[in-house]
Design a protein around this motif. Structure first.
Motif, PDB file in Angstrom:
ATOM      1  N   LEU A 214     -63.273 -28.908-112.399  1.00 16.09           N
ATOM      2  CA  LEU A 214     -62.668 -30.208-112.108  1.00 16.09           C
ATOM      3  C   LEU A 214     -62.387 -31.025-113.359  1.00 16.09           C
ATOM      4  O   LEU A 214     -61.492 -31.879-113.352  1.00 16.09           O
ATOM      5  N   ASN A 215     -63.131 -30.786-114.433  1.00 19.29           N
ATOM      6  CA  ASN A 215     -63.054 -31.673-115.597  1.00 19.29           C
ATOM      7  C   ASN A 215     -62.368 -31.057-116.811  1.00 19.29           C
ATOM      8  O   ASN A 215     -62.231 -31.725-117.839  1.00 19.29           O
ATOM      9  N   ILE A 216     -61.948 -29.805-116.740  1.00 22.51           N
ATOM     10  CA  ILE A 216     -61.309 -29.193-117.885  1.00 22.51           C
ATOM     11  C   ILE A 216     -59.978 -29.882-118.178  1.00 22.51           C
ATOM     12  O   ILE A 216     -59.306 -30.383-117.261  1.00 22.51           O
ATOM     13  N   PHE A 217     -59.583 -29.932-119.440  1.00 25.18           N
ATOM     14  CA  PHE A 217     -58.329 -30.585-119.832  1.00 25.18           C
ATOM     15  C   PHE A 217     -57.819 -29.964-121.120  1.00 25.18           C
ATOM     16  O   PHE A 217     -58.519 -29.183-121.780  1.00 25.18           O
ATOM     17  N   VAL A 218     -56.581 -30.287-121.478  1.00 26.01           N
ATOM     18  CA  VAL A 218     -55.974 -29.838-122.734  1.00 26.01           C
ATOM     19  C   VAL A 218     -56.056 -30.991-123.720  1.00 26.01           C
ATOM     20  O   VAL A 218     -55.466 -32.041-123.492  1.00 26.01           O
ATOM     21  N   PRO A 219     -56.793 -30.845-124.826  1.00 27.24           N
ATOM     22  CA  PRO A 219     -56.918 -31.952-125.781  1.00 27.24           C
ATOM     23  C   PRO A 219     -55.595 -32.221-126.503  1.00 27.24           C
ATOM     24  O   PRO A 219     -54.744 -31.335-126.622  1.00 27.24           O
ATOM     25  N   ASP A 220     -55.450 -33.450-127.017  1.00 25.99           N
ATOM     26  CA  ASP A 220     -54.210 -33.839-127.678  1.00 25.99           C
ATOM     27  C   ASP A 220     -53.926 -32.997-128.914  1.00 25.99           C
ATOM     28  O   ASP A 220     -52.769 -32.688-129.209  1.00 25.99           O
ATOM     29  N   PHE A 221     -54.992 -32.608-129.648  1.00 24.24           N
ATOM     30  CA  PHE A 221     -54.734 -31.859-130.884  1.00 24.24           C
ATOM     31  C   PHE A 221     -54.123 -30.493-130.606  1.00 24.24           C
ATOM     32  O   PHE A 221     -53.394 -29.945-131.423  1.00 24.24           O
ATOM     33  N   LEU A 222     -54.390 -29.929-129.421  1.00 22.32           N
ATOM     34  CA  LEU A 222     -53.830 -28.626-129.088  1.00 22.32           C
ATOM     35  C   LEU A 222     -52.310 -28.706-128.917  1.00 22.32           C
ATOM     36  O   LEU A 222     -51.594 -27.733-129.168  1.00 22.32           O
ATOM     37  N   LEU A 223     -51.804 -29.864-128.504  1.00 21.14           N
ATOM     38  CA  LEU A 223     -50.360 -30.046-128.353  1.00 21.14           C
ATOM     39  C   LEU A 223     -49.644 -30.001-129.697  1.00 21.14           C
ATOM     40  O   LEU A 223     -48.424 -29.817-129.744  1.00 21.14           O
ATOM     41  N   GLN A 224     -50.382 -30.182-130.792  1.00 20.37           N
ATOM     42  CA  GLN A 224     -49.792 -30.185-132.125  1.00 20.37           C
ATOM     43  C   GLN A 224     -49.973 -28.855-132.841  1.00 20.37           C
ATOM     44  O   GLN A 224     -49.595 -28.720-134.004  1.00 20.37           O
ATOM     45  N   PHE A 225     -50.559 -27.861-132.167  1.00 22.78           N
ATOM     46  CA  PHE A 225     -50.745 -26.542-132.769  1.00 22.78           C
ATOM     47  C   PHE A 225     -49.388 -25.837-132.907  1.00 22.78           C
ATOM     48  O   PHE A 225     -48.445 -26.135-132.155  1.00 22.78           O
ATOM     49  N   PRO A 226     -49.273 -24.879-133.822  1.00 18.25           N
ATOM     50  CA  PRO A 226     -48.040 -24.092-133.910  1.00 18.25           C
ATOM     51  C   PRO A 226     -47.821 -23.263-132.652  1.00 18.25           C
ATOM     52  O   PRO A 226     -48.755 -22.956-131.902  1.00 18.25           O
TER      53      PRO A 226
ATOM     54  N   SER B  33     -58.200 -28.676-111.777  1.00 24.79           N
ATOM     55  CA  SER B  33     -58.131 -29.910-112.572  1.00 24.79           C
ATOM     56  C   SER B  33     -56.678 -30.352-112.728  1.00 24.79           C
ATOM     57  O   SER B  33     -55.840 -29.609-113.271  1.00 24.79           O
ATOM     58  N   GLU B  34     -56.384 -31.553-112.284  1.00 23.69           N
ATOM     59  CA  GLU B  34     -55.016 -32.074-112.427  1.00 23.69           C
ATOM     60  C   GLU B  34     -54.661 -32.275-113.899  1.00 23.69           C
ATOM     61  O   GLU B  34     -53.542 -31.986-114.328  1.00 23.69           O
ATOM     62  N   ARG B  35     -55.624 -32.762-114.706  1.00 28.86           N
ATOM     63  CA  ARG B  35     -55.365 -32.957-116.134  1.00 28.86           C
ATOM     64  C   ARG B  35     -55.043 -31.640-116.823  1.00 28.86           C
ATOM     65  O   ARG B  35     -54.150 -31.567-117.674  1.00 28.86           O
ATOM     66  N   PHE B  36     -55.753 -30.600-116.452  1.00 30.75           N
ATOM     67  CA  PHE B  36     -55.510 -29.295-117.069  1.00 30.75           C
ATOM     68  C   PHE B  36     -54.143 -28.750-116.655  1.00 30.75           C
ATOM     69  O   PHE B  36     -53.433 -28.148-117.467  1.00 30.75           O
ATOM     70  N   ALA B  37     -53.775 -28.967-115.394  1.00 29.71           N
ATOM     71  CA  ALA B  37     -52.464 -28.494-114.924  1.00 29.71           C
ATOM     72  C   ALA B  37     -51.335 -29.131-115.716  1.00 29.71           C
ATOM     73  O   ALA B  37     -50.404 -28.455-116.172  1.00 29.71           O
ATOM     74  N   TRP B  38     -51.388 -30.457-115.889  1.00 25.78           N
ATOM     75  CA  TRP B  38     -50.332 -31.128-116.652  1.00 25.78           C
ATOM     76  C   TRP B  38     -50.435 -30.797-118.130  1.00 25.78           C
ATOM     77  O   TRP B  38     -49.421 -30.815-118.854  1.00 25.78           O
ATOM     78  N   GLY B  39     -51.637 -30.503-118.634  1.00 26.65           N
ATOM     79  CA  GLY B  39     -51.761 -30.036-120.004  1.00 26.65           C
ATOM     80  C   GLY B  39     -51.073 -28.691-120.205  1.00 26.65           C
ATOM     81  O   GLY B  39     -50.391 -28.473-121.221  1.00 26.65           O
ATOM     82  N   ILE B  40     -51.243 -27.765-119.234  1.00 30.62           N
ATOM     83  CA  ILE B  40     -50.539 -26.480-119.291  1.00 30.62           C
ATOM     84  C   ILE B  40     -49.029 -26.714-119.252  1.00 30.62           C
ATOM     85  O   ILE B  40     -48.256 -26.077-119.980  1.00 30.62           O
ATOM     86  N   HIS B  41     -48.585 -27.642-118.409  1.00 32.50           N
ATOM     87  CA  HIS B  41     -47.155 -27.983-118.337  1.00 32.50           C
ATOM     88  C   HIS B  41     -46.640 -28.444-119.700  1.00 32.50           C
ATOM     89  O   HIS B  41     -45.558 -28.025-120.147  1.00 32.50           O
ATOM     90  N   GLU B  42     -47.419 -29.294-120.389  1.00 30.77           N
ATOM     91  CA  GLU B  42     -47.011 -29.779-121.708  1.00 30.77           C
ATOM     92  C   GLU B  42     -46.986 -28.651-122.737  1.00 30.77           C
ATOM     93  O   GLU B  42     -46.080 -28.577-123.579  1.00 30.77           O
ATOM     94  N   LEU B  43     -47.971 -27.766-122.693  1.00 32.67           N
ATOM     95  CA  LEU B  43     -47.997 -26.649-123.634  1.00 32.67           C
ATOM     96  C   LEU B  43     -46.806 -25.717-123.410  1.00 32.67           C
ATOM     97  O   LEU B  43     -46.229 -25.194-124.365  1.00 32.67           O
TER      98      LEU B  43
END
Length: 915
Positions: A482-494, A534-544
């Protein structure tokens, strides 16, 4: 010539067989020569219609020339139409129907570059010639452009002011004057709620409210044709209140909320992109959603993500020795905050230094991140075994993080010795388990594999280094689902590391499916689906996925899930979020970039009706069209703060990854004959008043303000300094052609100019030698600084006089005394005594004498206004917020901005005049 393209190709082929040829040496080129200028232009137009960009070369041959030793008389110039470069092979095959013989052309002959819609050619030469005659333009229905060989625009477009605006209030406030009815109608700003994310150039995103409030000066991603999505600087910040918002829901699951007037990029009825106010969007429309968010390609170092407090570096370390450390050991130990004995233990490798100490010493020695990372190979926790880490984070580690995020967990346990971390990965696929084991072994761990009766395999390892390191990637130690998420720094990875992470997630909780569609015999529905709780993780995957150029949808499934696990019925009451990829090109891209263990079958677009070519053009666009599922207008009970930004050059940015525009104003100069403004009345009485005073009223008469001495002074000085007038008569003649002289006659302005000349001569800004006038060095500098000569005199005399005790208050009060900073904030009743007491306490810090309250009350009141302005500027320098200054000084944000901007220029002027 109105013929279909296949018949036009026949025409061109016949012309080429008559007077055309294809060169076979050097750079391959297909040429057609004619002495008819009209025929050359017509052939050029035919080639453009067929999709080829040709060039026309004119050879000046009229007259007598010599060719091959013979004297030949040419009556006309020769026009050569050429096709060369990358398009030559296609032209020879499709039009000329000849064997190209690898005639790919020479890249040097490419005149520009071609995309799906346009051919972009470099400008070789610019010439300006005078022209007298009639010019014409077209207004194209629902469009702003048309084609005349080159694509041209017929009006201001989205980057110039809009024709119609809404006026929310007919009053304006100005410092020193209060509120008064406006005479020039102003535009209403289009804005977004505070929580709407804006995508930055580095790949991360920030809420627009924070960007505006904190004046964050990052570059944002913006749509720029024809270059796609680029980073652009923010040019301005806006904030206001709104009582109505519009929320649009879309087929990908992401909503967009903004004020009703905010323009968004939508697909028009003809399929072309167009800017539409959000309130005009209807269910079934399509909005532009960014297709790919660029990410920088850079190295990601392990030492940036290791837990510094619990990580120890196993020696020896290359720069922990006397030859590398220029300081004495005692001084170095003191700088690192350790004892000399401990530091010597580090240098002799008898003790393992904490990572924080190693990084501190590296920074002290000026080592780069790469040099530091190359020296650190083995790390350990206080009691754990050493782990071997590479210099940079690689794809294998990111895959491991992804598989743990989807099909694994991190557990934390404590005892008297400290905290321990256990990492587990669960899967029935032996290849996945073996790969996870292999990656862990390369990191210096000793994992073990266990299996259960249901063929569930588990790879497990304990590591106090990897545990907290991997946990930083958004994987919690409790309630991971329920609590997993994609951190902001991962969005800046190559991109390569993001792709590896997504491959691990897909191997864990992803699937690829093909389902028969009832529409046709071979019609299939294909999809990649990644499920998570996790909704946050789902949208994090979408962003990645957007960083890979893939657009996905997030679908919420609120049904209660009943699954058989370990031969027991398990109920999952929480909703499941499915990240879904359906477009064939996106599935292809995912399988190419994300090298997963699970295999995805290679698929292609159907060749039926050329759908692959059509989809290819669509996929090359910087945005994708997403369908609108619903539009809701929300009336707010209390007005809410909304925000906007202005972006340099393009005026567009990404809000929730939708492409939005900022704003405009009414009446586009040079393009509109009129501008439309809408006045909103609060009641019938106000409506009648607005109708009488604005709609039915005549426009106000314009009167020149040049008669004001403060306005006229800098103009007189600049006219002399720039050399437009060299005598008093020349000065009168120059100002006799102004609008003021036209209204009042030239005689009236002579008196004022005479008074100003005497002032400038007295203050040594101009020299008068007989009838000749010239500016002194001081006068020229004042004119170059664009300040009132009276302000220059105040600044100069203040610097000469100097206060007994020069402080910041001395300079701030000095610039506040100048007319260029007027009108100043007026002291309120409760502030007069406080300001008077402050002036008495700090009387030795002023460059001018303090007026006496009872002998000259007017000058004393002006002095208190100057002192209050200095205090406001001091508060701003001390980084107090607008709200704090409004509360303590009663100065509105608009007045504060005017004071700050004026003071910045006056400080520069003071510095220049003091040299």
């Amino acid at each position: 010539m109105y013929l279909p393209n296949n018949q036009l190709a026949h025409v061109v082929r016949g012309m080429w067989r008559g007077d055309g040829d294809v060169s076979k040496s050097g750079a391959r080129t297909a040429r057609y020569s004619t002495v008819s200028r009209v025929l050359a232009k017509q052939l050029f137009a035919l080639l453009v219609k067929l999709g080829y960009m040709a060039t026309i070369k004119v050879s000046k041959r009229a007259g007598i020339t010599s060719e091959q030793g013979l004297a030949i008389t040419h009556k006309h110039d020769l026009y050569t139409v050429s096709v060369s470069g990358k398009q030559l092979t296609r032209f020879m095959v499709e039009v000329l129907r000849v064997n190209p013989e690898r005639a790919s052309g020479n890249l040097e002959f490419n005149r520009g570059y071609l995309d799906s819609n346009y051919y972009y050619m470099p400008i070789r030469k610019l010439e300006q010639e005078p022209y007298q005659g009639t010019v014409h333009n077209l207004e194209v229905k629902r469009h702003s452009s048309y084609v005349g060989s080159f694509v041209v625009h017929n009006s201001a477009g989205v980057n110039l002011p809009a024709r119609a605006v809404v006026i929310s209030s007919y009053e304006r406030y100005e410092a020193g004057y209060g509120r008064y009815p406006i005479s020039v109608l102003e535009y209403k700003q289009f804005c977004l709620p505070a929580e709407v994310p804006v995508t930055l150039e580095n790949g991360s995103s920030l809420p627009i409210g924070r960007i505006v409030k904190d004046r964050i000066n990052h570059r944002v991603l913006s749509l720029s044709n024809p270059h796609g999505v680029l980073g652009k600087p923010i040019a301005g910040y806006f904030e206001r209140e709104a009582d109505e918002l519009v929320e649009v829901s879309t087929s990908i699951g992401r909503p967009l909320m903004a004020t009703p007037e905010h323009p968004v990029l939508a697909r028009g009825v003809d399929g072309a992109p167009t800017w539409v106010p959000l309130k005009s969007i209807r269910t079934g429309d399509h909005l532009a959603y960014v297709r790919e968010i660029p990410t920088p390609d850079h190295q990601v170092y392990w030492i940036d993500y290791l837990p510094q407090k619990v990580t120890y570096v196993v020696g020896p370390i290359g720069f922990f020795n006397k030859s590398s450390i220029p300081l004495k050991y005692k001084d170095a130990a003191q700088l690192l905050g350790v004892s000399l004995k401990t530091f010597k233990g580090y240098t002799s490798a008898r003790r393992n230094p904490p990572l924080s100490r190693v990084l501190s010493l590296g920074e002290l020695l000026g080592l780069s991140k790469r040099e530091l990372a190359s020296q650190i190979r083995l790390v350990k926790s206080k009691w754990g075994k050493p782990s071997r880490i590479p210099e940079t984070i690689d794809e294998d580690f990111m895959w491991l993080v992804g598989i743990i995020a989807s099909d694994g967990h991190i557990r934390e346990s404590r005892d008297v010795r400290g905290t321990y971390y256990h990492i587990r990965v669960f899967n029935k696929n032996g290849e996945i388990i073996n790969k996870a084991k292999s990656v862990l072994q390369r990191l210096g761990c000793n994992p073990r594999i266990t299996s259960r009766q249901d063929q569930q395999l588990t790879v497990e390892v304990g590591s106090n280094i990897l545990g907290p390191t991997i946990s930083q990637f958004g994987i919690p130690v409790k309630k991971k689902s329920l609590n997993i998420f994609v951190p902001d720094f991962l969005l800046q990875f190559p991109r390569r590391l993001i792709a590896a992470f997504l491959a691990g997630v897909f191997d864990g909780d992803g699937s690829y499916s093909e389902t028969k569609h009832p529409r046709g015999i071979n019609a299939m529905i294909r999809a990649i689906v990644i499920a998570t709780g996790s909704e946050r993780f789902a949208w994090g995957i979408h962003e990645l996925l957007l960083r890979l150029g893939i657009v996905s949808a997030v679908v919420k499934d609120s049904r209660v899930q009943r699954v058989m696990l370990n031969n027991r019925l398990t109920i999952f009451p929480n909703p499941v979020y499915r990240v879904t990829i359906r477009r064939i090109s996106d599935i292809q891209r995912f399988s190419e970039l994300a090298k997963s263990v699970k295999k995805i079958r290679k698929i292609e677009y159907s060749r039926y009706h050329g759908s692959g070519m059509y989809r290819g053009r669509e996929n090359r666009q910087p945005y994708s069209w997403v369908k609108v599922k619903g539009v809701v207008t929300k009336k707010l009970r209390t007005p809410a703060k909304v925000y906007n930004i202005s972006v340099s050059q393009t005026e567009t940015y990404l809000a929730s990854n939708f492409i939005v525009h900022n704003c405009g104003r009414a009446g586009r100069p040079k393009y509109d004959k009129f501008g439309e403004a809408l006045l909103i009345a609060r009641n019938p009485d106000e409506s009648e008043w607005l109708m009488e005073n604005y709609v039915l009223a005549q426009p106000e008469k314009l009167w020149s303000k040049l008669a004001a001495e403060r306005v006229l002074r800098p103009h007189v000085l600049s006219t002399i300094a720039a050399g437009y007038a060299h005598s008093e008569d020349g000065l009168y003649s120059f100002f006799a052609r102004t609008f003021y002289a036209h209204q009042y006659g030239p005689r009236l302005i002579k008196t004022k100019i005479g008074d100003i000349l005497r002032f400038l001569f007295k203050e040594e800004m101009v020299l008068m030698e007989g009838k000749d006038l010239s500016a002194t060095r001081f006068g020229k500098r004042v004119s170059e600084l664009y300040i009132d000569p009276m302000s220059a005199v105040i600044l100069r005399d203040g610097l000469y006089n100097r206060a007994k005790k020069m402080t910041d208050l001395s300079i701030l009060h000095l610039i506040s005394k100048t007319p260029d900073l007027a009108p100043r904030p007026r002291p309120r009743g409760g502030e007069v005594d406080k300001l008077g007491l402050l002036a008495e306490q700090r009387s030795d810090e002023f460059t001018y004498p303090i007026p006496t309250q009872f002998e000259d009350p007017v000058s004393y009141e002006e002095f208190l206004g100057e002192l209050k302005a200095a205090q406001v500027l001091s508060d701003w320098i001390d980084e107090r917020t607008e709200d704090q200054i409004l509360e303590t000084r009663k100065v509105e944000p608009g007045d504060l901005l005017r004071l700050v901007q004026g003071s910045e220029w006056l400080i520069l002027a003071t510095q220049e005049l003091g040299r």
